[in-house]
Each structure stands twice: as structure tokens, then as C-alpha cells.
Design a protein around this motif. Structure first.
Motif, PDB file in Angstrom:
ATOM      1  N   ARG A 188       1.062  -1.164   0.017  1.00  0.00           N
ATOM      2  CA  ARG A 188      -0.059  -0.091  -0.022  1.00  0.00           C
ATOM      3  C   ARG A 188       0.922   1.429   0.055  1.00  0.00           C
ATOM      4  O   ARG A 188       0.622   2.192  -0.807  1.00  0.00           O
ATOM      5  CB  ARG A 188      -1.025   0.096   1.250  1.00  0.00           C
ATOM      6  N   GLN A 189       1.916   1.302   0.879  1.00  0.00           N
ATOM      7  CA  GLN A 189       2.900   2.322   0.927  1.00  0.00           C
ATOM      8  C   GLN A 189       3.600   2.731  -0.451  1.00  0.00           C
ATOM      9  O   GLN A 189       3.730   3.634  -1.021  1.00  0.00           O
ATOM     10  CB  GLN A 189       3.666   2.263   2.069  1.00  0.00           C
ATOM     11  N   ALA A 190       3.894   1.384  -1.195  1.00  0.00           N
ATOM     12  CA  ALA A 190       4.439   1.919  -2.413  1.00  0.00           C
ATOM     13  C   ALA A 190       3.732   2.307  -3.506  1.00  0.00           C
ATOM     14  O   ALA A 190       3.914   3.032  -4.181  1.00  0.00           O
ATOM     15  CB  ALA A 190       4.818   0.111  -2.981  1.00  0.00           C
ATOM     16  N   PHE A 191       2.369   1.993  -3.531  1.00  0.00           N
ATOM     17  CA  PHE A 191       1.334   2.421  -4.472  1.00  0.00           C
ATOM     18  C   PHE A 191       1.006   3.970  -3.955  1.00  0.00           C
ATOM     19  O   PHE A 191       1.149   4.941  -4.933  1.00  0.00           O
ATOM     20  CB  PHE A 191       0.017   1.697  -4.417  1.00  0.00           C
ATOM     21  N   GLU A 192       1.108   4.204  -2.574  1.00  0.00           N
ATOM     22  CA  GLU A 192       0.952   5.645  -2.341  1.00  0.00           C
ATOM     23  C   GLU A 192       1.999   6.449  -2.745  1.00  0.00           C
ATOM     24  O   GLU A 192       1.882   7.784  -3.153  1.00  0.00           O
ATOM     25  CB  GLU A 192       0.679   5.736  -0.861  1.00  0.00           C
ATOM     26  N   LEU A 193       3.258   5.890  -2.571  1.00  0.00           N
ATOM     27  CA  LEU A 193       4.416   6.704  -3.169  1.00  0.00           C
ATOM     28  C   LEU A 193       4.369   6.935  -4.397  1.00  0.00           C
ATOM     29  O   LEU A 193       4.930   8.149  -5.054  1.00  0.00           O
ATOM     30  CB  LEU A 193       5.817   5.803  -2.442  1.00  0.00           C
ATOM     31  N   ARG A 226       2.100   7.102  -6.579  1.00  0.00           N
ATOM     32  CA  ARG A 226       1.177   8.434  -6.831  1.00  0.00           C
ATOM     33  C   ARG A 226       1.668   9.928  -6.565  1.00  0.00           C
ATOM     34  O   ARG A 226       1.325  10.791  -7.374  1.00  0.00           O
ATOM     35  CB  ARG A 226      -0.147   8.454  -5.908  1.00  0.00           C
ATOM     36  N   THR A 227       2.827   9.800  -5.758  1.00  0.00           N
ATOM     37  CA  THR A 227       3.398  11.348  -5.418  1.00  0.00           C
ATOM     38  C   THR A 227       4.409  11.512  -6.455  1.00  0.00           C
ATOM     39  O   THR A 227       5.014  12.667  -6.377  1.00  0.00           O
ATOM     40  CB  THR A 227       3.867  11.331  -4.030  1.00  0.00           C
ATOM     41  N   ARG A 228       5.172  10.632  -7.449  1.00  0.00           N
ATOM     42  CA  ARG A 228       6.239  10.691  -8.065  1.00  0.00           C
ATOM     43  C   ARG A 228       5.732  10.801  -9.617  1.00  0.00           C
ATOM     44  O   ARG A 228       4.607  11.125  -9.982  1.00  0.00           O
ATOM     45  CB  ARG A 228       7.108   9.618  -8.083  1.00  0.00           C
TER      46      ARG A 228
END
Length: 371
Positions: A175-180, A182-184
Motif C-alpha cells: 500500500r505504501q508503495a502505491f501511495e508513493l 502516486r506522488t512521483r
């Protein structure tokens, strides 16, 4: 828990460590002070841990140091471990500092940016600065490393360690990988926001399970492309097509291995900062080891630790909505980029001859320049 508001001062637990650790840690602290309008914004408190501590006291990670790290706003570290300083089982005593922090503070996300900066010639000669820019997100509390101290050796003939993969642990790191992602800005090759799951699902059930759970999590992120790579193939891909990658998420040991490979493509471990993050705590250091063979010579590359300091400020800034810290983090990033464009400011591991002190002074000077 942070209430999302800025503080007058943030308490930073500082552990300088072993080998070149004290030197690069000092460089990082100098850069932090130079980048902030008021250095008193960080309240620095030093504590012992590591191989040297073990040699002096018989304890590698004192409980008082753990309690201080637990209660601090962030933890800043030089480097730990001396190969010859080991426990009876042959494992390095100095490594307990980082490993215990991960497990006891549940620092489940190990974040290692792999970025080719201007001024650095990649070992992959045909890749230019900007064409390698991805993040490896490594699950930090499970996998094979969870067996630390718990493996078995039977009658001197058989040894075994057990890997642990849980649904909860996999869900939160993916989940954190996907959230990250999204910010890149997406992968350099095609601009696509992409999460690559790196595993060995074709052989082991635990990794097939990791992939299955990751696929389920990905359904909640239709705006981010899901990709898969077996870890052996990934070692080839990171050499042949590193520009394809945006965010890579993987198990603990695999992440340790491929992040070192990735670092080698952008100048080496001296250019590799790392953040280890949990729900409450953050631990920041360069990804390299203590390099005792060059300790005290003034030639260690301080840039990984300096960049780790920027990651610390960015994490604290986002956590507390503190623009002063966010601005200082960006200032350090810009300063490092500016300094390494000058060939005279490159350290030995990047083909130059600049000393640690000269590099640090140059970064600090750039940090003090008007934005």
C-alpha cells in the motif's frame, strides 16, 4: 503520535557508530545546521551503540539508547559494524543497532531512492543523469531477516533459518508503495506511474503469497500500473533497463540485495541514503557500511549521509506540516546536486580526489546561498 503541527524544536537521537560512521554523521549534522534558518530547530542528543560500544561494554545496543531512540522525533545514524567484532554465533555485534530498531519500533518500510545525479557517471555508461530514478521499498521486519537470532544449528551439521511473510505486513508495504508512486513523476522511460513487485513466486509459496496479496492491494490503485519481476531477472533488468522502474516493492532480504545493485549504477553506496519508517518513528542513515579500512583518513564519501539528513527533514516536515523543514530538505538536495557537478568536488569512490571535509564545506556553503 504527531498531531500534524510544527514544533519549536525536534529531538534527534544521534548515534555516530563505527568506522567512518562518526565522520559521515558529523558531515550530515553540519549540512542540517547549514540548511536550517535556525540550527536550534533540531535538538541533537548523542547516544552510544554499535561494535565499538560492544567492545567497551559488552553490549552493542544499550537499553537507554533504545529508549532515547524510541522517544525521539527521529534517529540519525552514521554507520555500524566492524567485521571482526562478532557474537559467539559469528554474526556481527554492531548490526544489532539497526536490526533491533527495525523490529522493536516496527520500522516496516525501508525506503531507498536510486537516482543518477548530474555530475555522476553511471557504471551503465549509456544512461544519463535523470534516466535512472526509482525507489526500492523494502519490507523491513519480515522475510528471512526476521530469523535473526532465532535460526537453528543442529549438531554442527544442519543449519536453518525461516522466512516469515504475513498478509498484514505485505498489505501495508505494498500500500505504501502505491501511495508513493502516486506522488512521483513516473518512470523515466515512459512517464508511467508503476509499482513493480519483486519476488520469487515461481518457486516458493511464501513469495507466491506475497504476490497474491500485492495483486489484491493493487486493485485499489487503478491509476498506477502493476508490474512483476522475479528477483533473479530483476538483477538483469536493473542493469539493462533501469529507466523502466518507478517504485519497486519487495521482501526484506531481496530488497537488501537489489538496492545495493541499484546503488552501484548511480555512483555506489556512498550516494545511497536510506529511511526506515514506521507508524511513529523514523531512522535515517546512508545505506553503506562502516568501511573501517578508511576510517580516520578523511576520504569517506559523506553525501549518502547528507542526503539521508534531507530525507529526515522531509519526513519530519510532512509529518508535522512544517514548511521550514521541508524547505531545508530541498535546500540540501539542491546543494548536493550543485556540488557534484564540479569534478573537483567528487570523492574517491566517484573518481575524484576531494576530501570529506571539502565536500561537506562545499555542500554547507551552497545550503547557505539564497534559494
Amino acid at each position: 503520535m504527531s498531531d500534524g503541527t510544527p514544533k519549536a524544536a525536534y529531538e534527534i537521537a544521534v548515534v555516530r557508530g563505527d568506522g567512518i560512521g562518526p565522520e559521515v554523521c558529523e558531515a550530515g549534522l553540519q549540512a542540517l545546521a547549514a540548511a536550517l534558518p535556525d540550527p536550534a530547530k533540531l535538538s541533537l542528543k548523542e547516544y552510544p551503540a554499535g561494535a565499538g560500544c560492544y567492545q567497551e561494554t559488552g553490549v552493542a545496543f544499550p537499553e537507554t539508547t533504545f529508549e532515547a531512540c524510541r522517544d525521539a522525533d527521529a534517529i540519525f545514524h552514521g554507520a555500524a559494524g566492524i567485521p571482526g567484532v562478532t557474537y559467539r554465533d559469528g554474526t556481527e555485534a554492531g548490526l544489532d543497532f539497526g536490526l533491533q530498531l527495525r523490529f522493536r519500533l516496527d520500522l516496516y518500510a525501508n525506503i531507498r531512492p536510486i537516482k543518477l545525479h548530474p555530475g555522476i557517471v553511471s557504471a551503465l555508461r549509456h544512461f544519463e543523469p535523470g534516466s535512472i530514478d526509482y525507489v526500492i521499498l523494502r519490507e523491513n521486519t519480515e522475510g528471512f531477516y526476521a530469523a535473526r537470532g532465532g535460526g537453528n544449528v543442529v549438531r554442527g551439521e544442519i543449519a536453518s533459518d525461516t522466512s516469515i511473510i504475513t498478509r498484514a505486513g505485505t498489505e501495508r508495504i505494498v500500500r505504501q508503495a502505491f501511495e508513493l508512486a502516486r506522488t512521483r513523476n513516473g518512470a523515466p522511460r515512459d512517464g508511467k506511474k508503476r509499482v513493480t513487485v519483486c519476488d520469487k513466486a515461481n518457486v516458493l509459496r511464501s513469495y507466491a503469497f506475497f504476490r497474491k496479496v500485492a495483486t489484491e492491494v493493487a486493485e485499489n490503485y487503478p491509476d498506477v500500473e502493476l508490474d512483476f519481476a522475479l528477483v533473479d531477472a530483476m538483477t538483469v533488468h536493473l542493469v539493462k533497463r533501469p529507466d523502466f522502474y518507478d517504485v519497486i516493492v519487495t521482501e526484506n532480504m531481496f530488497g537488501d540485495i537489489i538496492s545495493d545493485l541499484g546503488a552501484a549504477t548511480v555512483g555506489g553506496m556512498g550516494m545511497s541514503p536510506t529511511a526506515e519508517i514506521g507508524a511513529q518513528n523514523g531512522f535515517f542513515q546512508a545505506a553503506h557500511g562502516s568501511a573501517p579500512d578508511i576510517a580516520g583518513q578523511g576520504i569517506a564519501n559523506p553525501l549518502g549521509t547528507i542526503l539521508a539528513g534531507a530525507m529526515m527533514l522531509e519526513w519530519l516536515g510532512k509529518r508535522h506540516r512544517d514548511n521550514v523543514l521541508m524547505d531545508a530538505a530541498a535546500r540540501i538536495d539542491r546543494a548536493v546536486g550543485k556540488v557534484i557537478e564540479d569534478p573537483a568536488m567528487l570523492p574517491g569512490d566517484l573518481g575524484g580526489r576531494a576530501t570529506s571535509a571539502a565536500i561537506t564545506e562545499a555542500v554547507c556553503r551552497e545550503c547557505r546561498q539564497p534559494a
